[in-house]
Every structure is written in structure tokens, then in C-alpha cells.
Design an enzyme around this catalytic site. Structure first.
Site, PDB file in Angstrom:
ATOM      1  N   CYS A  11      33.256  41.998  38.376  1.00 15.42           N
ATOM      2  CA  CYS A  11      33.744  41.010  39.346  1.00 15.42           C
ATOM      3  C   CYS A  11      34.853  41.644  40.185  1.00 15.42           C
ATOM      4  CB  CYS A  11      34.265  39.771  38.623  1.00 15.42           C
ATOM      5  SG  CYS A  11      35.072  38.567  39.712  1.00 15.42           S
ATOM      6  N   GLY A  12      34.672  41.685  41.486  1.00 16.21           N
ATOM      7  CA  GLY A  12      35.655  42.269  42.382  1.00 16.21           C
ATOM      8  C   GLY A  12      36.978  41.524  42.370  1.00 16.21           C
TER       9      GLY A  12
END
Length: 130
Positions: A11-12
């Protein structure tokens, strides 16, 4: 200070949040939110007095499709669904000792965990389907 950071790997948004914590001098221990062996009692501790509807990752596919409607759920029903579908859990979940918090809202980080960050990092997931 050591922070256990429950994330969705890849997840960025979680990557930016971890980077901000590290830049502020905190030690971050990342754990996979999706494979953690949660119990309802353990998971419940992260939400404190937050309304049930705020316990959820609004980008989760079953919420975006309308299959899950957080506003209609009791705490018990919400926790049961989250154990079945960990993508529903608002992230990150953070823990310092016995103190816990869900999400990355600056006010909660300060009031519930005592964390100070020099910059504001967005809460929530930027990806449309996770």
C-alpha cells in the site's frame, strides 16, 4: 519509541506513513494486517471510542459496491465482518505498548498515541480498490 504498524503490504499510503514516522525518529515494526491472527477482542482495542462506521477502510471493494454498509452495523457485526474480510479494516493500525489507534489522523496520533509528526501525511488509502 517503537511503533507496531499493521499495514497492507504494498500500500503506497502505508509506505508514506511509515516513512513519515521513521523520519520523525520512531522505530517502525511493520506487520501484515491481512494475515495477523486477529480476535474480536484484540481488534476492538484499536478503535477506542470511534463510531463503528469509522472503523472501516472506505476503499474496500465490498464497501464501494454497497455489499457492506458500515453505517448499519453494530460493533459485533463489524468486527465479525472484519475478521472474515481484513481488507475492511481501516489502516494502518498502530500500537505503542498498550496504546492503540486506527488510521493516520494527526489528532488521533497525538491524543491516543502521543506521537508528534512534523508534516501531515494523508489518512486512508489512495488506491481505489483496496
Amino acid at each position: 519509541m517503537e511503533i507496531i504498524f499493521f499495514e497492507k503490504p504494498g500500500c503506497g499510503g502505508n509506505a508514506r506513513q511509515k516513512a513519515a514516522l521513521r523520519a520523525a525518529g520512531y522505530t517502525v515494526i511493520a506487520r501484515n494486517l491481512l494475515t495477523e491472527p486477529w480476535t474480536t477482542a484484540d481488534l476492538r482495542l484499536f478503535f477506542g471510542s470511534m463510531p463503528v462506521k469509522d472503523w472501516f477502510n472506505r476503499s474496500a471493494p465490498s464497501i464501494k459496491s454497497g455489499t457492506v454498509q458500515p453505517e448499519t452495523l453494530t460493533a459485533e457485526a463489524a468486527l465479525s465482518l472484519m475478521l472474515e474480510q481484513p481488507l475492511l479494516i481501516r489502516r494502518p493500525l498502530l500500537q505503542i505498548g498498550e496504546r492503540r489507534c486506527a488510521g493516520f489522523a494527526t489528532a488521533d496520533l497525538k491524543s491516543r498515541l502521543g506521537l508528534e509528526l512534523p508534516e501531515t501525511v494523508p489518512d486512508g488509502c489512495a488506491h481505489p480498490n483496496t
